[in-house]
Design an enzyme around this catalytic site. Sequence first.
Site, PDB file in Angstrom:
ATOM      1  N   THR A 143       9.284  -2.355  -0.397  1.00  0.00           N
ATOM      2  CA  THR A 143       8.425  -1.316  -0.957  1.00  0.00           C
ATOM      3  C   THR A 143       9.201  -0.274  -1.753  1.00  0.00           C
ATOM      4  O   THR A 143      10.370   0.002  -1.445  1.00  0.00           O
ATOM      5  CB  THR A 143       7.679  -0.598   0.189  1.00  0.00           C
ATOM      6  OG1 THR A 143       7.024   0.562  -0.323  1.00  0.00           O
ATOM      7  CG2 THR A 143       8.627  -0.134   1.281  1.00  0.00           C
TER       8      THR A 143
ATOM      9  N   TYR B  49       7.818   4.257   7.678  1.00  0.00           N
ATOM     10  CA  TYR B  49       7.418   3.020   6.997  1.00  0.00           C
ATOM     11  C   TYR B  49       8.520   2.555   6.036  1.00  0.00           C
ATOM     12  O   TYR B  49       8.987   1.413   6.098  1.00  0.00           O
ATOM     13  CB  TYR B  49       6.102   3.239   6.244  1.00  0.00           C
ATOM     14  CG  TYR B  49       5.770   2.115   5.301  1.00  0.00           C
ATOM     15  CD1 TYR B  49       5.414   0.862   5.776  1.00  0.00           C
ATOM     16  CD2 TYR B  49       5.845   2.286   3.915  1.00  0.00           C
ATOM     17  CE1 TYR B  49       5.135  -0.184   4.910  1.00  0.00           C
ATOM     18  CE2 TYR B  49       5.563   1.260   3.040  1.00  0.00           C
ATOM     19  CZ  TYR B  49       5.208   0.019   3.545  1.00  0.00           C
ATOM     20  OH  TYR B  49       4.945  -1.005   2.687  1.00  0.00           O
TER      21      TYR B  49
HETATM   22  N1  UFG Z   1      -4.967   9.690  -4.393  1.00  0.00           N
HETATM   23  C1  UFG Z   1      -5.978  10.617  -4.644  1.00  0.00           C
HETATM   24  N2  UFG Z   1      -7.155  10.457  -3.972  1.00  0.00           N
HETATM   25  C2  UFG Z   1      -7.375   9.452  -3.074  1.00  0.00           C
HETATM   26  C3  UFG Z   1      -6.338   8.513  -2.836  1.00  0.00           C
HETATM   27  C4  UFG Z   1      -5.136   8.674  -3.514  1.00  0.00           C
HETATM   28  O1  UFG Z   1      -5.824  11.537  -5.430  1.00  0.00           O
HETATM   29  O2  UFG Z   1      -8.467   9.384  -2.487  1.00  0.00           O
HETATM   30  C5  UFG Z   1      -3.697   9.832  -5.118  1.00  0.00           C
HETATM   31  C6  UFG Z   1      -2.501  10.067  -4.201  1.00  0.00           C
HETATM   32  O3  UFG Z   1      -2.379  11.422  -3.899  1.00  0.00           O
HETATM   33  C7  UFG Z   1      -1.368   9.507  -5.036  1.00  0.00           C
HETATM   34  C8  UFG Z   1      -2.017   8.371  -5.835  1.00  0.00           C
HETATM   35  O4  UFG Z   1      -3.414   8.630  -5.777  1.00  0.00           O
HETATM   36  O5  UFG Z   1      -0.924  10.461  -5.926  1.00  0.00           O
HETATM   37  C9  UFG Z   1      -1.734   7.005  -5.258  1.00  0.00           C
HETATM   38  O6  UFG Z   1      -2.016   7.042  -3.868  1.00  0.00           O
HETATM   39  P1  UFG Z   1      -2.135   5.716  -2.975  1.00  0.00           P
HETATM   40  O7  UFG Z   1      -2.511   6.155  -1.601  1.00  0.00           O
HETATM   41  O8  UFG Z   1      -3.009   4.740  -3.659  1.00  0.00           O
HETATM   42  O9  UFG Z   1      -0.675   5.106  -3.000  1.00  0.00           O
HETATM   43  P2  UFG Z   1       0.744   5.771  -2.662  1.00  0.00           P
HETATM   44  O10 UFG Z   1       1.454   5.944  -3.966  1.00  0.00           O
HETATM   45  O11 UFG Z   1       0.627   6.955  -1.809  1.00  0.00           O
HETATM   46  O12 UFG Z   1       1.411   4.647  -1.755  1.00  0.00           O
HETATM   47  C10 UFG Z   1       1.765   3.385  -2.247  1.00  0.00           C
HETATM   48  C11 UFG Z   1       1.553   2.335  -1.183  1.00  0.00           C
HETATM   49  C12 UFG Z   1       2.477   2.558  -0.027  1.00  0.00           C
HETATM   50  C13 UFG Z   1       3.900   2.621  -0.519  1.00  0.00           C
HETATM   51  C14 UFG Z   1       4.034   3.625  -1.619  1.00  0.00           C
HETATM   52  C15 UFG Z   1       5.409   3.517  -2.208  1.00  0.00           C
HETATM   53  O13 UFG Z   1       0.221   2.386  -0.733  1.00  0.00           O
HETATM   54  O14 UFG Z   1       2.343   1.481   0.891  1.00  0.00           O
HETATM   55  O15 UFG Z   1       3.096   3.380  -2.651  1.00  0.00           O
HETATM   56  O16 UFG Z   1       5.633   4.441  -3.191  1.00  0.00           O
HETATM   57  F1  UFG Z   1       4.716   2.978   0.487  1.00  0.00           F
END
Ligand code: UFG
Length: 331
Positions: free
Chosen positions: A117, A141
């Site tokens: 990841t 994680y």
């Molecule tokens: N976001 C929102 N609203 C929501 C959901 C997400 O604004 O309802 C934003 C988050 O704040 C973030 C972006 O959208 O800025 C992406 O969020 P995600 O939850 O889709 O994904 P992440 O980047 O947090 O996490 C992903 C994977 C993880 C991994 C990570 C590594 O889901 O498993 O990338 O960088 F660890």
Amino acid sequence: MTVLVTGGAGYIGSHMVWELLDAGESVVVLDRLSTGFEWAVAPEAKLVVGDVADKELIGGIIRDNHVDAIIHFAGSVVVPESVADPLAYYENNTSKTRTLIETAVREGVPHFIFSSTAAVYGGAGLEPVREDARLAPESPYGLSKLMSEWMLRDASLAHDIRYTALRYFNVAGADPKGRTGQSTPGATHLIKVACETALGKRPFMQVFGTDYPTPDGTCMRDYIHVSDLAAAHRLALQRLRAGGRSLVANCGYSHGYSVLEVIESVRRAFGRDFEVKMGDRRPGDAAAVVANSDLARTELGWTPQRDDLDQIVADALAWERILTSKNSARG
Ligand code: UFG
């Protein structure tokens, strides 16, 4: 020769199984069905319900099916959950992976592909991050996955096993043929949440933070279509079988989209508006996380076919609709 796919009933794993079957491979899936679904496993694959740390079970599967490669997806993937229960993540992701590697070495499986990841990097900047960037996971994680990478590195130096660890950025979308997709209830991923909101499964969604140092103030991520990710694994398998050395490579498209751009894309695909509220920052979010994917392109010969946010979103939305009818058919 057979490929053993652990976690093959889950989101990415179930796409991998289709990718392998489409390429004519023989596939055995091992999944304990804790978050995966039996129906997500392609019928042509053999499904064994069990745990990756069950040495006797895995040893038997390897011998009975002449397994020459393991693609290991099984594990826990929710970052905040790993902060709340780190030991469960070190058990599920690190300790059980150690046991699986040990079984692979003992049974003489020569090839191992590991689902890693971008979380191994911690907070990255606006610049695309290379594999040799500083490794500073900010969650159990990320660390649980990084430790697994290191175990694989050491095992491959000591034993007759070569590996590829692919560091995924933001995986999204669904099988363009509608055979599988992201089906986990209560998902937190942006594209899934936005599609659920568009379809009325949630009354509204929130943008987590609008004051980041990015062009529109919302976080930027490198969204990669799950089918392109599965293709990268298939290429990694081919390369290992051809004698390729062990490799750690990023999987992303090398450019980012903001949260607002993603939501606009979902509005375009849906054709109507839905309620989006501007909210506070979510703890732990980095402003931008974008891959440098030169290594995957040169070493694996990977040429993404679906590097198009609108297509990722359209496939995710199509799957969300299929899921709605599957769930209502089940009552
Ligand atoms: N976001 C929102 N609203 C929501 C959901 C997400 O604004 O309802 C934003 C988050 O704040 C973030 C972006 O959208 O800025 C992406 O969020 P995600 O939850 O889709 O994904 P992440 O980047 O947090 O996490 C992903 C994977 C993880 C991994 C990570 C590594 O889901 O498993 O990338 O960088 F660890």
